[in-house]
Design an enzyme around this catalytic site. Structure first.
Site, PDB file in Angstrom:
ATOM      1  CB  CYS A  96      -0.930  -0.006   1.206  1.00 13.38           C
ATOM      2  SG  CYS A  96      -2.071   1.393   1.158  1.00 13.38           S
ATOM      3  CB  CYS A 259      -4.250   5.348  -5.301  1.00 11.78           C
ATOM      4  SG  CYS A 259      -4.203   3.571  -4.944  1.00 11.78           S
TER       5      CYS A 259
END
Ligand code: PYC
Length: 354
Positions: A96, A259
């Protein structure tokens, strides 16, 4: 239905903050010891034996629909400074990006890990080793740039039949997670024409159609497979940005940041299609206008695929210390989610009266 929390009171020491608007909860004490020689093996151990910890820390009432974070572990060997297990509302991601930027910021600002090389932290993650450099001024980390795992275009121009939308042609790319990337086309005018409500309504349908069409499998790690995220792309609004995007994850989450793994997948897609070259700037804008500055560091191969190694830079802010208790006497103590599979409590709980 959520299984019960193991007996006893469980305490987790967390740092809470955000990266470019998306939440980052870093667990620095209270998490279980994990078995396995790699973070990929330890992720499997966590999923099998300790997932209640993730649900308790990510789901309501301690979390929310887009909660995400990581558990900090000591280094497994001398190749890195520390290790991370990513946890979020929907599971344990292999990698992530926004969480990595947040974790590096928190660790350095609070002196929780002493980097072996000043200005750089190397982190073991389930997807592989991540090297992150940071710029510090006056005790604050102003920017973190992480060099991500090799990223690649797994499938180009996959035709999907999306209920209510019609045919959509998507690319499937990997940047630490597998993304279905939607570019403007006949049945999708672009991000400016899509409201957050429509993103939440349409993304599960796109993901379901993508999953029915194919199951991408990482060529070197078969534990990483399947489309988990949907990226809607569009023209930038910010004068410095080259693109704007909204990533959908979990069951009800739109990434507030640009992101990190999504941007990596986007770079891999653009590189494979000859639309971005190594070193060229790609500043990615989020739905709320925050920016990540990305570029292709090198071109390489990943199994049979041409691939790239992307880097992504952004900034994060710590906003609190959070000592969380999980008490089995609390009927909702194990966490609950209205949307996630198995997210409802095992028996009706009487709220404040219980
Ligand atoms: O930054 O990689 C990322 C990410 C994945 C899901 C939400 N953010």
């Amino acid at each position: 239905m959520t299984p019960p929390v193991p007996p006893g009171r469980h305490t987790f020491v967390c740092l809470d903050g955000h990266t470019a608007g998306n939440p980052v909860r870093l667990v620095i004490a209270g998490a279980p010891s994990l078995h396995g020689a790699t973070m990929s093996a330890r992720r499997a151990d966590f999923i099998q034996n300790w997932d209640w910890v993730r649900r308790a820390l990510m789901w309501e009432p301690r979390g929310h629909d887009l909660m995400s974070g990581a558990i900090l572990y000591p280094a497994l060997d001398e190749s890195h400074d520390a290790a991370l297990l990513f946890i979020e509302v929907d599971g344990c991601l292999p990698m992530c990006g926004h969480v990595t930027i947040g974790v590096v910021t928190f660790l350095i600002e609070k002196g929780l890990v002493a980097p072996r090389e000043p200005g750089r932290l190397v982190l073991a993650t389930p997807a592989g080793l991540i090297s992150a450099t940071y710029r510090e001024e006056g005790g604050r980390v102003r920017e973190v740039r992480f060099v991500n795992v090799p990223s690649y275009l797994a499938a180009a121009e996959v035709k999907l039949d999306v209920p209510g939308l019609g045919e959509l042609v998507v690319d499937i790319a990997y940047g630490g997670n597998f993304y279905a990337i939607v570019e403007p086309q006949k049945n999708y005018a672009g991000l400016d024409q899509l409201s957050p409500e429509e993103i939440l309504r349409l993304s599960p349908l796109v993901r379901r159609a993508a999953r029915a069409a194919l199951t991408p499998v990482h060529p070197e790690d078969p534990t990483i497979s399947g489309v988990t995220h949907v990226m809607w792309t569009g023209a930038p609004r910010h004068p410095r940005a080259q693109g704007r995007n909204a990533v959908f994850y979990g069951e009800r989450a739109i990434d507030r940041s640009p992101c990190g793994t999504g941007t990596s997948a986007r770079l891999a897609q653009l590189a494979a299609k000859g639309r971005l070259r190594p070193g060229e700037a790609f500043i990615h804008e989020s739905l709320i206008g925050t920016l990540f500055a990305a570029r292709i560091e090198e071109e390489l191969r990943l199994g049979p695929y041409p691939a790239i190694r992307p880097s992504v830079a952004g900034s994060a802010h710590l906003f609190g210390f959070n000592t969380l208790f999980v008490d089995p006497a609390d009927p909702l103590g194990g966490g609950f989610s209205l949307w996630e599979p198995g997210g409802l409590p095992a028996s009706p709980a009487g709220g404040g009266a219980a």
